[in-house]
Design an enzyme around this catalytic site. Structure first.
Site, short mmCIF file in Angstrom:
data_model
loop_
_atom_site.label_atom_id
_atom_site.label_comp_id
_atom_site.label_asym_id
_atom_site.label_seq_id
_atom_site.Cartn_x
_atom_site.Cartn_y
_atom_site.Cartn_z
N LYS A 267 0.86 -1.19 0.00
CA LYS A 267 0.00 0.00 0.00
C LYS A 267 0.89 1.24 0.00
O LYS A 267 1.68 1.44 0.92
CB LYS A 267 -0.91 -0.01 1.24
CG LYS A 267 -1.65 1.30 1.50
CD LYS A 267 -2.57 1.22 2.72
CE LYS A 267 -3.18 2.58 3.06
NZ LYS A 267 -4.05 2.55 4.25
N ASP A 272 -2.73 10.20 3.67
CA ASP A 272 -4.13 9.78 3.87
C ASP A 272 -4.84 10.76 4.78
O ASP A 272 -4.75 10.66 6.01
CB ASP A 272 -4.15 8.36 4.47
CG ASP A 272 -5.57 7.86 4.71
OD1 ASP A 272 -6.52 8.49 4.18
OD2 ASP A 272 -5.72 6.85 5.42
N LYS A 279 -10.32 12.69 8.34
CA LYS A 279 -9.79 12.31 9.65
C LYS A 279 -9.75 13.51 10.57
O LYS A 279 -9.68 14.65 10.10
CB LYS A 279 -8.34 11.80 9.48
CG LYS A 279 -8.20 10.42 8.88
CD LYS A 279 -6.74 10.01 8.84
CE LYS A 279 -6.56 8.66 8.18
NZ LYS A 279 -7.18 7.55 8.91
N ARG A 353 -7.66 -0.63 1.35
CA ARG A 353 -8.17 -1.91 0.80
C ARG A 353 -8.64 -1.72 -0.64
O ARG A 353 -8.60 -2.65 -1.44
CB ARG A 353 -9.26 -2.46 1.72
CG ARG A 353 -10.48 -1.59 1.83
CD ARG A 353 -11.33 -1.94 3.04
NE ARG A 353 -10.78 -1.40 4.29
CZ ARG A 353 -11.29 -1.62 5.50
NH1 ARG A 353 -12.35 -2.37 5.65
NH2 ARG A 353 -10.72 -1.09 6.56
#
Ligand code: BES
Ligand code: MN
Ligand code: ZN
Length: 498
Positions: A267, A272, A279, A353
């Site tokens: 990954k 992110d 977040k 994922r």
């Protein structure tokens, strides 16, 4: 990386800046310590008494200008109870000693650590562990600090001392292994520590291309090539970012032609933010480390090349940022992946994922012998295992068993979580094939269930390195920041696999 070599010879005869001797619990000297004590007329015993050094693990004391020896200083480092020693104890002691001597201004030093008895290990194991402790422990990442004085490095060379000349061949081989494993690990640390504005998907592609070797082929796909190939799940996550994604394929041909490779999938989320399911601000900076799975893959390739491993490897890295641009993918979107499996996006922060879906499906298509993937995939894994072990989930008992053994040996540990069929229920979607979150319960396992849909019948193991890939406190063998988790583990695994 400083210079490390191996040699046989008595402590009293060494002419370098320091000799490092282990001291066991109860002030017990080991073989070379007793020799030195004889040669120097019991100065060591007097010193031990005077300064009350007991030999408990990690404690140390330094004696200067010992009469009868040629070295400038003798450093005694507490090794504790010999019965409790492991290879990781040797890494920690070597790191401690190297850090202290470096700070203290010693330049060339000898370590008598391999003479400690460590249950169930060979001399080679011990030499490798000591060398790893030195190289890993001295690592720093200070390229962005413009005032470097405080960080100047005194230590220039370490000689790891073995009992006899007959040991040198094994010790040399061990040193080669340590050097390769550490250069891979430090490479992975560097990549993790680079800030998100430098370490972009494009940068990761360049780093992969930088691994030049005649047995290695690297292909880096830009956005146009990714569109053409149909890596649509990766493209969906990339929609919110102004930076192009990259899909990186590495092929190392160290084995027989036609032998199925071991596939390593990573990954490579270079930052992110969570996407539209954004977040919280606290510690969001740490999400620059969300590419540490990719870093592990690149680190393992670096080590494999240096070791000239006699097997074939396939590396696959999917890389993008997860941001909130106007075109960002949204909760509720349905994404059709490269494999054709449709994914209902319930939380844009479960993006790892999604990009791995395409990387794993591509890897499986190449019919590798097995697939191991690396991902900072779930916060749930940090809750379950903390910082001491990576989560392990998978379909192949053989691969999982090999990873457990390698992880314990290298102290780059894994702990298995189950993947019972019933967990798959949690990712059933009402309107697509699967959804990208399975709720709060067993978050690491349901993430793995999601990945399992993309690996066909290829033996597969997934490593969730969310808790192990970086450390904000620093450890005995790693400063604050990237740790290079996964590199020691899987390099050891591949060495054992042959
Ligand atoms: N990269 C994170 C996982 C993570 C979080 C790693 C904290 C290390 C520390 C991942 O993309 C993520 O955000 N996962 C979510 C999944 C959830 C929305 C189902 C998580 O774990 O919160
Ligand atoms: Mn996320
Ligand atoms: Zn992530």
């Amino acid at each position: 990386m400083i210079d490390i070599s191996v040699k046989a010879g008595a402590a009293a005869k060494q002419r370098d800046d320091a000799v490092v001797l282990p001291l066991l619990e109860g002030r017990k000297l080991t073989a070379s310590g007793s020799d030195l004590q004889q040669a120097t007329g019991k100065t060591l015993t007097a010193f031990l008494r005077k300064f009350d050094i007991s030999g408990s693990f990690g404690e140390s004391g330094t004696l200067y200008d010992v009469e009868g020896s040629f070295t400038q200083r003798v450093m005694l480092i507490g090794a504790g109870d010999e019965k409790k020693l492991t290879l990781q104890s040797l890494r920690r002691l070597a790191s401690k000693a190297a850090r202290a001597l470096n700070k203290g201004g010693a330049r060339d030093v000898s370590f008598y650590l391999p003479e400690l008895n460590v249950k169930g290990t060979t001399l080679g194991d011990k030499v490798q562990a000591v060398a790893e402790g030195v190289w890993l422990g001295l690592y720093t990442f200070n390229k962005y600090q413009t005032k470097k004085e405080e960080n100047t490095r005194a230590l220039r060379s370490v000689t790891i001392m073995v009992a006899s000349r007959r040991d040198l061949e094994d010790a040399e081989a061990a040193l080669l292994r340590a050097r390769a494993v550490c250069s891979g690990t430090l490479f992975a640390r560097d990549l993790g520590n680079e800030p998100g504005n430098v370490c972009t998907p494009e940068f990761l592609g360049e780093q992969a291309l930088g691994l030049k070797h005649d047995k290695l082929k690297v292909t880096v796909m830009d956005k146009a090539a990714i569109e053409k190939a149909g890596f649509t799940a990766l493209l969906a996550v990339n929609q919110g970012s102004a930076k192009e994604p990259r899909f990186i394929v590495l092929e190392y041909a160290g084995g027989k032609q036609g032998d199925a490779p071991v596939a390593l999938v990573g990954k490579g989320l270079t930052f992110d933010a969570g996407g539209i399911s954004i977040k919280p601000a606290a510690q969001m900076d740490e999400m620059k480390f969300d590419m540490c799975g990719a870093a592990a893959v690149l680190g393992i390739f670096k080590a494999a090349i240096e070791l000239n491993l006699p097997l074939n490897l396939l590396g696959v890295i999917a890389s993008t940022e997860n941001l909130l641009g106007a075109a960002a993918y949204k909760p509720g979107d349905i994404v059709t992946s490269y494999k054709g499996v449709t994914i209902e996006v319930l939380n844009t922060d479960a993006e790892g994922r999604i990009i791995l879906a395409d990387a794993l499906a591509y890897a499986a298509e190449q019919k590798p012998a097995e697939i191991i993937d690396f991902a900072t995939l779930t916060g749930a894994c940090v809750i379950a295992l903390g910082f001491q072990a990576s989560g392990l989930v998978g379909t192949s008992d053989k691969v999982k068993k090999g990873l457990k053994a390698a992880g314990d040996h290298a102290a780059d540990r894994v702990w298995e979580l189950p993947m019972y069929e019933e967990y798959q229920e949690q990712i059933k979607s009402e309107i697509a094939d699967i959804k990208n979150t399975g709720g709060r319960e067993a978050g690491t396992i349901t993430a793995a269930c999601f990945l399992s849909r993309f690996v066909d019948d290829i033996p597969w193991a997934h490593l969730d390195i969310a808790g192990t890939a970086w450390n904000m406190k620093g450890t005995d063998i790693s400063p604050i920041g990237g740790t290079g988790a996964g590199v020691r583990l899987v390099t050891e695994y591949l060495l054992n696999r042959g």
